[in-house]
Each structure stands twice: as structure tokens, then as C-alpha cells.
Motif scaffolding. Structure first.
Motif, short mmCIF file in Angstrom:
data_model
loop_
_atom_site.label_atom_id
_atom_site.label_comp_id
_atom_site.label_asym_id
_atom_site.label_seq_id
_atom_site.Cartn_x
_atom_site.Cartn_y
_atom_site.Cartn_z
N GLU A 141 0.83 -1.20 0.00
CA GLU A 141 0.00 0.00 0.00
C GLU A 141 0.87 1.26 0.00
N ILE A 142 1.92 1.25 0.81
CA ILE A 142 2.82 2.42 0.86
C ILE A 142 3.51 2.61 -0.48
N THR A 143 3.91 1.49 -1.10
CA THR A 143 4.57 1.56 -2.42
C THR A 143 3.63 2.17 -3.45
N ASN A 144 2.38 1.73 -3.48
CA ASN A 144 1.42 2.26 -4.45
C ASN A 144 1.15 3.74 -4.21
N ASP A 145 1.10 4.14 -2.94
CA ASP A 145 0.91 5.56 -2.66
C ASP A 145 2.07 6.39 -3.21
N ALA A 146 3.28 5.85 -3.10
CA ALA A 146 4.46 6.55 -3.64
C ALA A 146 4.46 6.55 -5.16
N ILE A 147 4.01 5.45 -5.77
CA ILE A 147 3.91 5.38 -7.24
C ILE A 147 2.97 6.47 -7.76
#
Length: 515
Positions: free
Chosen positions: A201-207
Motif C-alpha cells: 500500500e505504501i509503495t502504491n501511494d508513492a507510485i
């Protein structure tokens, strides 16, 4: 060639011996953490007086919003810092989740151990498994234990030591293998675990900071994770057999009655009956939790999404079924084998197990204060952002930048262990950067997993490091911090080198990271 190899081995063994001797000369772990607390108090005040601060973007794991944050050094020696230390003493300790996890697990494990179930299971496993395979089996199971969050630390590590003892091998090597597998490979698995959901989830928010149309799934790095599990299983097993056991030599119990001295793999008729009873209890526990999890409206599923894997009551409190599993099978074994017949004996086993944690609980009291003070000072965040900025400014290619990123995470893990908190800071810095360089987001998260794991077993900020020292003292009263560091250092080095090589090869070959 052989003479050169022997000389090299001799040199490496001598270096590890020095590490052990020096490490064991340091004071008691409680004293060490009191000294570290004093250092943090002084350092926090110095940084506060110099006005140390950083401004950065961070992803809020709860709201998934990208926020701009400014963090300044906070002094523990100001009025507000002193108030925080005074009022936080008990909350810091009660909020230290390792304590509750350890006590709950030991309630069940203590019964199973006192009844004799664990000893019989290990002897049965030894009897049916090829001798050469035991090291690989324990390494593999240790890596997979991360599906149960931190339970592997309190269950698998002592079992690995006992299993080595039952084989006539040095139990300290078993403990080292267990700690390396559970801690050093914590971020990968063959299955999806709760931590994966948060990191994804954190990765997708950064993407979405640079491209809202791109996302990765929970299985985005699955293939690399599977390959990592297989590689690390072999590495951990080989380091155990080629480095750790030759250095330790044959185990010499201090007295004939020492724990785990029995190596006879033959089980008596009562013990076999106890195992059959335990199997029935195991099926009963699995059926009970199956009813609580499998149906669509089961109470242990996520009440909003219905999900079982990821963020669900079942996965968030997986230590509960583990405790019941050991408790039920331990009682059943005791009834079948005749080693535990009354409720008083069961409660006595629980009491004995919890009582044995007195020294560990005292140590956790001090560790919990140190971690709380360290986090209050904001020193970990200041270090993380400064290191991230330095790496970001490096003018190197994507692969070298990824490898540098791995090394930065590895080094930072010694002082800043929470995987989610680190990624919440690193993701908004590195994910957009790597995406602009054409790097697959799944590769970025995979690189973070590589960096965040191998040093878990070396840092004293790992809540379970002191626990492993206690496990080691069961077999060697003179064991200390130096003993554990010397045992784990070869694992961390070899895991880091081989895992980074696997990552680089995967990247260069353009292999798919996951589904």
C-alpha cells in the motif's frame, strides 16, 4: 590450494573468536542499554541545541496521503522531554508488543515442552528425516515462520537448538540457524503475510505521486520472494555446516543432566500414544479455527472487506491460534503419554514457563525505554532522511543506485528497525526517483526487502536479540552478547552478499518480479 583455504578459514575463525571474546566482556545487557540511554540523552540535547532538522515527504500508512513533514531533533533533557520520560515509563513498557507475544506463546509452548511433546516431535522428525536434510528443513521452516509475524522468534529458534541437540550436534549452531532464518530472512516468504499488505500500500501511494495509473499487487514481487526463500535456505544451511559448526566443535554439556542431552530417537509405546492424542487435538484446533475463518462471514475475517489474508483479525493476532495449538496438543500428549494428568499440572507448566521469563522481562523493561527515548529524539528519522538524500544525489546508474539503496537500508537497520516506518520515509523519496529511471516498482520494493532483513539478527535493537542470548545461556552459561554476534555475523555477511547478487542477476536478466 588446500593450505590457503585452511589458512583463510583459520583467520576467519580467529576473527570471530575475537568478536566473541570482546563482545562477552561488555557488561550485562541491562547495563548496556542503560549506557545507551545515557548516550541518547546527551546526543538528543546536542542535536537539539544545534537545531538539527530535515524536511521530507512521507506517506501516512493510515490515510495513504503524501505529506510534507519537517522533523527536528528533540531533547530528552528539556522540561517536555523529562515529562515524557516520567509519564511514559509504564506505557512504554506495556506498549512493547514483544512482551505480550512472548508470554502468550510461552503459555502454550511451556505446556507442550513440560508434557514432553516437543522432545518427542523432534525425535520423531529426526527418525524419519535424513540426517543431511535437517539443517535445510529447519532453515526453510524458519524463513516461512514469518507468516506468523514474530512468533518464530519464540517458537522456532529454541526448537532448532533442541533439534540439533537431539542429533548430537551443537545446539548453539541450531540457535544460530534459527535466528538467522527467522530474523535474517523476515521480509520474504512463499506466502503473502500481513506485512506485505502494508508495504504494498505504501509503495502504491508513492507510485501515484508520479503516475496514478500504475499500481503493484500483493503478489508483485512473489517470484523474487520465492527464489529468495530457496536461495537463503541453502545459504543458511551451508553457513551452519561449513562455518558455524566447525568453529563451535563438539558440544560438551556442563553436566549429565543438561537440557536436551537425550539423543535416542526411539519412542516408547506411551510416547507414540501421546503423539496420536496430540494429532487428534491438532485436528480439533484446525477445525475450530477453520470454522472461525473459512466461511464468508466468519468472525475472524476482516469485517469490512471479508478478507482473510492481509489485514484481518486472524492474521493480526496469529499468535492466538499458535498458543492454542501448542496448548491443546501439549495437554493431549500429556494425557496419552501419562506425563500430565491433572489441571494442576497443566497450570504448573504454564506458571513455570512464564516464571522463566523474569530476567527477559526485566531486560525488555529497559529496552522498551531506550527505544521510546530514541524515537522521541527523532534521531532515527534524521539519520534516515540524511542517508536517503545523500544516495539520491549520487549520479550513478539505476542498478548501482538500487544496490546502494540496499546497502543504505542494511546499515540503517542497525538503529532504525521498524520495516513499515522506514519504508514510509524511503518510499516517497526512492519510488518516484526509480520510476523516472524506468525501474519496475516491484523491483524497488524487492530491493527494500533485501536490505531490511539480513542485519535483523545482529542489531541489539531487535527486541528478540536479548531473548536469543538467554536461549544460548541454556546450553552455555558463559554465553553473552559476543557469542550471539560471533554466531550471526557470518550469516549476515553471506546472506547480504548472495542476496544482492541474486537481485542484481534478476534485474540484469529482466526476469518478472511477481504476478
Amino acid at each position: 590450494m588446500n593450505e590457503f583455504e585452511n589458512a583463510s578459514k583459520s583467520l576467519s575463525q580467529r576473527m570471530l573468536d575475537v568478536v566473541e571474546v570482546v563482545g562477552n566482556k561488555v557488561p550485562h545487557p541491562v547495563v548496556i542499554f542503560l549506557i545507551l540511554i545515557a548516550i541518547v540523552l546527551l546526543l538528543s540535547h546536542v542535536l537539539f541545541l544545534t537545531g538539527a532538522s530535515v524536511t521530507y515527504q512521507v506517506i501516512n500508512p493510515d490515510t495513504h496521503e503524501v505529506e510534507t513533514a519537517t522533523t527536528t531533533a528533540r531533547s530528552l533533557l528539556t522540561a517536555s522531554g523529562i515529562r515524557d520520560m516520567y509519564t511514559g515509563l509504564v506505557p512504554n513498557f506495556m506498549g512493547f508488543t514483544a512482551i505480550g507475544l512472548l508470554i502468550v506463546a510461552m503459555v502454550g509452548v511451556g505446556v507442550a515442552e513440560e508434557a514432553g511433546l516437543i522432545n518427542s516431535l523432534i525425535r520423531k522428525l529426526v527418525a524419519v528425516s535424513p540426517g543431511w536434510a535437517m539443517t535445510y528443513i529447519l532453515a526453510f521452516v524458519g524463513i516461512l515462520s514469518s507468516i506468523a509475524a514474530d512468533a518464530g522468534y519464540v517458537v522456532l529458534i529454541p526448537l532448532a537448538g533442541a533439534a540439533f541437540m537431539s542429533l548430537g550436534r551443537n545446539p548453539l549452531a541450531g540457535l544460530a540457524l534459527g535466528f538467522a532464518a527467522v530474523g535474517g530472512a523476515f521480509n520474504v516468504n512463499l506466502l503473502i503475510k500481513p506485512l506485505d499488505a502494508v508495504l504494498t500500500e505504501i509503495t502504491n501511494d508513492a507510485i501515484h505521486m508520479v503516475d496514478p495509473s500504475i499500481s503493484i499487487s500483493l503478489t508483485g514481487g512473489l517470484w523474487f520472494s520465492v527464489a529468495s526463500v530457496l536461495l537463503l535456505t541453502v545459504v543458511i544451511a551451508l553457513v551452519t555446516e561449513r562455518v558455524i559448526e566447525p568453529r563451535l566443535g563438539k558440544y560438551e554439556p556442563a553436566s549429565p543432566g543438561d537440557v536436551g542431552e537425550t539423543t535416542d530417537a526411539m519412542l516408547s509405546a506411551k510416547e507414540l500414544r501421546g503423539l496420536r492424542y496430540a494429532l487428534v487435538a491438532l485436528v480439533g484446533v484446525l477445525l475450530a479455527f477453520g470454522l472461525l475463518t473459512i466461511p464468508a462471514a466468519a468472525p475472524l475475517r476482516n469485517p469490512e472487506t471479508g478478507a482473510l489474508i492481509g489485514n484481518s483479525p486472524f492474521m493480526n493476532a496469529l499468535i492466538v491460534p499458535i498458543m492454542f495449538l501448542f496448548l491443546a496438543t501439549g495437554v493431549a500428549y500429556g494425557l496419552g503419554a501419562g506425563t500430565m494428568r491433572t489441571a494442576g499440572e497443566v497450570i504448573g507448566a504454564m506458571t513455570k514457563a512464564v516464571s522463566s521469563l523474569g530476567g527477559t522481562i526485566l531486560l525488555f523493561l529497559v529496552i522498551s525505554q531506550f527505544i521510546a527515548y530514541f524515537n522521541y529524539s527523532n534521531i532515527p528519522t534524521l539519520a534516515a532522511v540524511k542517508m536517503a538524500d545523500s544516495l539520491k544525489a549520487a549520479n550513478i546508474g539505476p542498478l548501482w543506485l538500487l544496490l546502494g539503496f540496499i546497502l543504505v537500508v542494511t546499515a540503517l537497520n542497525f538503529i532504525f528497525t521498524p520495516a513499515i516506518a522506514k519504508w514510509a520515509i524511503f518510499a516517497p523519496v526512492f519510488v518516484p526517483l526509480f520510476i523516472t529511471l524506468g525501474v519496475d516498482p516491484a523491483a524497488i520494493l524487492s530491493a527494500y526487502r533485501v536490505g531490511d532483513s539480513p542485519t535483523n539478527a545482529l542489531t541489539p535493537l531487535n527486541a528478540y536479540f536479548a531473548l536469543v542470548v538467554g536461549f544460548a545461556q541454556v546450553y552455555d552459561k558463559k554465553a553473552g552478547i559476543g557469542t550471539v554476534v560471533a554466531l550471526l555475523l557470518p550469516y549476515s555477511i553471506w546472506m547480504t552478499v548472495t542476496w544482492m547478487a541474486l537481485f542484481a542477476g534478476w534485474y540484469l536478466l529482466g526476469l518478472p518480479w511477481g504476478i
